[in-house]
Design a protein around this motif. Sequence first.
Motif, mmCIF file in Angstrom:
data_model
loop_
_atom_site.group_PDB
_atom_site.id
_atom_site.type_symbol
_atom_site.label_atom_id
_atom_site.label_comp_id
_atom_site.label_asym_id
_atom_site.label_seq_id
_atom_site.Cartn_x
_atom_site.Cartn_y
_atom_site.Cartn_z
ATOM 1 N N GLY A 1 -58.787 -28.808 1.877
ATOM 2 C CA GLY A 1 -58.312 -29.335 3.156
ATOM 3 C C GLY A 1 -57.386 -28.390 3.887
ATOM 4 N N GLU A 2 -57.477 -27.103 3.594
ATOM 5 C CA GLU A 2 -56.586 -26.127 4.224
ATOM 6 C C GLU A 2 -57.049 -25.812 5.646
ATOM 7 O OE1 GLU A 2 -56.349 -22.782 1.608
ATOM 8 O OE2 GLU A 2 -55.023 -23.826 0.241
ATOM 9 N N GLN A 3 -56.084 -25.721 6.531
ATOM 10 C CA GLN A 3 -56.321 -25.396 7.928
ATOM 11 C C GLN A 3 -55.379 -24.262 8.318
ATOM 12 O OE1 GLN A 3 -57.408 -29.293 10.174
ATOM 13 N NE2 GLN A 3 -55.466 -29.666 9.169
ATOM 14 N N GLY A 4 -55.667 -23.623 9.433
ATOM 15 C CA GLY A 4 -54.753 -22.588 9.881
ATOM 16 C C GLY A 4 -55.222 -21.905 11.140
ATOM 17 N N ILE A 5 -54.323 -21.120 11.698
ATOM 18 C CA ILE A 5 -54.612 -20.322 12.886
ATOM 19 C C ILE A 5 -54.374 -18.857 12.539
ATOM 20 C CG2 ILE A 5 -53.953 -19.818 15.264
ATOM 21 C CD1 ILE A 5 -52.920 -22.724 15.432
ATOM 22 N N PHE A 6 -55.369 -18.040 12.846
ATOM 23 C CA PHE A 6 -55.260 -16.601 12.638
ATOM 24 C C PHE A 6 -55.248 -15.929 13.997
ATOM 25 C CE2 PHE A 6 -57.207 -18.090 8.759
ATOM 26 C CZ PHE A 6 -56.658 -17.294 7.769
ATOM 27 N N ARG A 7 -54.302 -15.070 14.220
ATOM 28 C CA ARG A 7 -54.302 -14.250 15.431
ATOM 29 C C ARG A 7 -54.936 -12.916 15.069
ATOM 30 N NH1 ARG A 7 -50.515 -17.669 15.225
ATOM 31 N NH2 ARG A 7 -49.865 -18.907 17.013
ATOM 32 N N MET A 8 -55.943 -12.557 15.819
ATOM 33 C CA MET A 8 -56.755 -11.398 15.478
ATOM 34 C C MET A 8 -56.762 -10.408 16.645
ATOM 35 S SD MET A 8 -60.769 -11.401 14.404
ATOM 36 C CE MET A 8 -61.201 -12.422 15.774
ATOM 37 N N ARG A 9 -56.731 -9.128 16.294
ATOM 38 C CA ARG A 9 -56.851 -8.074 17.316
ATOM 39 C C ARG A 9 -57.902 -7.087 16.832
ATOM 40 N NH1 ARG A 9 -51.625 -5.236 18.013
ATOM 41 N NH2 ARG A 9 -52.341 -4.118 16.204
ATOM 42 N N VAL A 10 -58.868 -6.815 17.707
ATOM 43 C CA VAL A 10 -59.893 -5.824 17.376
ATOM 44 C C VAL A 10 -59.736 -4.631 18.300
ATOM 45 C CG1 VAL A 10 -61.550 -7.480 16.444
ATOM 46 C CG2 VAL A 10 -61.651 -6.904 18.853
ATOM 47 N N ILE A 11 -60.046 -3.479 17.774
ATOM 48 C CA ILE A 11 -60.060 -2.247 18.562
ATOM 49 C C ILE A 11 -61.482 -2.082 19.095
ATOM 50 C CG2 ILE A 11 -59.704 0.254 18.553
ATOM 51 C CD1 ILE A 11 -57.164 -1.479 18.048
ATOM 52 N N VAL A 12 -61.584 -1.901 20.395
ATOM 53 C CA VAL A 12 -62.879 -1.753 21.057
ATOM 54 C C VAL A 12 -62.989 -0.314 21.564
ATOM 55 C CG1 VAL A 12 -64.357 -2.572 22.927
ATOM 56 C CG2 VAL A 12 -62.829 -4.185 21.751
ATOM 57 N N SER A 13 -64.019 0.377 21.121
ATOM 58 C CA SER A 13 -64.209 1.780 21.509
ATOM 59 C C SER A 13 -64.660 1.885 22.966
ATOM 60 C CB SER A 13 -65.251 2.444 20.610
ATOM 61 O OG SER A 13 -66.552 1.995 20.967
ATOM 62 N N GLU A 14 -64.703 3.105 23.453
ATOM 63 C CA GLU A 14 -65.158 3.331 24.818
ATOM 64 C C GLU A 14 -66.644 3.031 24.996
ATOM 65 O OE1 GLU A 14 -64.842 6.651 22.238
ATOM 66 O OE2 GLU A 14 -63.145 5.845 23.331
ATOM 67 N N ARG B 1 -60.063 -25.736 11.238
ATOM 68 C CA ARG B 1 -59.622 -27.123 11.252
ATOM 69 C C ARG B 1 -60.620 -27.959 10.450
ATOM 70 N NH1 ARG B 1 -59.498 -28.080 16.829
ATOM 71 N NH2 ARG B 1 -57.662 -26.780 16.794
ATOM 72 N N VAL B 2 -60.107 -28.778 9.563
ATOM 73 C CA VAL B 2 -60.950 -29.677 8.801
ATOM 74 C C VAL B 2 -61.158 -30.927 9.645
ATOM 75 C CG1 VAL B 2 -61.185 -31.022 6.685
ATOM 76 C CG2 VAL B 2 -60.064 -28.788 6.632
ATOM 77 N N ASN B 3 -62.412 -31.279 9.891
ATOM 78 C CA ASN B 3 -62.713 -32.474 10.694
ATOM 79 C C ASN B 3 -62.885 -33.706 9.846
ATOM 80 O OD1 ASN B 3 -62.700 -30.996 13.068
ATOM 81 N ND2 ASN B 3 -64.813 -30.367 12.764
#
Length: 103
Positions: free
Chosen positions: A35-48, A101-103
């Motif tokens: 029943g674990e839930q959470g929020i992850f903040r993610m950053r990706v590097i996008v090439s040219e 989120r667990v529904n």
Amino acid sequence: MEKHLSATRLPKWKNQSSVVRRIQATYPVDALGRGEQGIFRMRVIVSETGKVTGCVINNATVQDRLESPACKAMRKAEFEPALDADGKPFQSYYATSITYRVN
């Protein structure tokens, strides 16, 4: 950083719905069972060229054992690259959050 301030376009995620479905489908089974839930903040590097060349999960507000497979799924993400003031593509980043989120 200066290029970001004068950018005419920031990276635009082209295949967001398919990658998001992949992330949602890979909710960690063990975490779901607990029943674990959470929020992850993610950053990706996008090439040219619009390819993801790196991914970092930071500032996660989650249970201790919940780990997100989001960075692995983001390898399949496709972006229109950021454009500088002259309209030329440049390496940039895209930040978003993933909520489990667990529904």
